[in-house]
Design a protein around this motif. Sequence first.
Motif, mmCIF file in Angstrom:
data_model
loop_
_atom_site.group_PDB
_atom_site.id
_atom_site.type_symbol
_atom_site.label_atom_id
_atom_site.label_comp_id
_atom_site.label_asym_id
_atom_site.label_seq_id
_atom_site.Cartn_x
_atom_site.Cartn_y
_atom_site.Cartn_z
ATOM 1 N N PRO A 74 39.785 29.146 48.518
ATOM 2 C CA PRO A 74 39.536 30.578 48.337
ATOM 3 C C PRO A 74 38.757 30.828 47.042
ATOM 4 C CG PRO A 74 41.801 30.201 48.951
ATOM 5 C CD PRO A 74 41.205 28.858 48.694
ATOM 6 N N PHE A 75 37.830 31.759 47.085
ATOM 7 C CA PHE A 75 36.934 32.002 45.969
ATOM 8 C C PHE A 75 36.724 33.491 45.796
ATOM 9 C CE2 PHE A 75 32.638 32.772 44.420
ATOM 10 C CZ PHE A 75 32.664 32.060 43.233
ATOM 11 N N GLY A 76 36.756 33.961 44.588
ATOM 12 C CA GLY A 76 36.476 35.353 44.300
ATOM 13 C C GLY A 76 36.791 35.655 42.856
ATOM 14 N N GLY A 77 36.324 36.795 42.379
ATOM 15 C CA GLY A 77 36.501 37.134 40.979
ATOM 16 C C GLY A 77 37.437 38.303 40.762
ATOM 17 N N PHE A 78 37.614 38.633 39.499
ATOM 18 C CA PHE A 78 38.394 39.789 39.079
ATOM 19 C C PHE A 78 37.425 40.863 38.592
ATOM 20 C CE2 PHE A 78 42.547 37.435 37.696
ATOM 21 C CZ PHE A 78 42.676 36.914 38.948
ATOM 22 N N LYS A 79 37.931 42.051 38.417
ATOM 23 C CA LYS A 79 37.176 43.195 37.892
ATOM 24 C C LYS A 79 35.942 43.460 38.761
ATOM 25 C CE LYS A 79 38.636 41.971 33.226
ATOM 26 N NZ LYS A 79 38.201 41.747 31.867
#
Length: 108
Positions: A74-79
């Motif tokens: 799983p991959f993704g960022g914050f803000k």
Amino acid sequence: MYIAQEESFGPVMVISKFKNGDVDGVLRRANATEYGLASGVFTKDISKALYISEKLEAGTVFINTYNKTDVAAPFGGFKLSGFGKDLGKLSSASIISHMRVLINENPT
């Protein structure tokens, strides 16, 4: 520093000085951005690295390595670096913030 606050897509690494032992000051500076896709921590002290990775506001934290990842994870960022995650079971749980921490136990 402008480059440290933008989400640059390219071969860019910001290296900044800090006073010895001022880990919380480093965390404040690292988290004082609108973005949080990935970050890296380089240290011989794994306990300190884990403490820092827990406090960083980033979707992926690399320890003693950078950009070595499993493309199926799983991959993704914050803000502003993204909402939710791509790939895996976590992709449907977009209301929860998940972080990946990758550790190179044998840095050279």
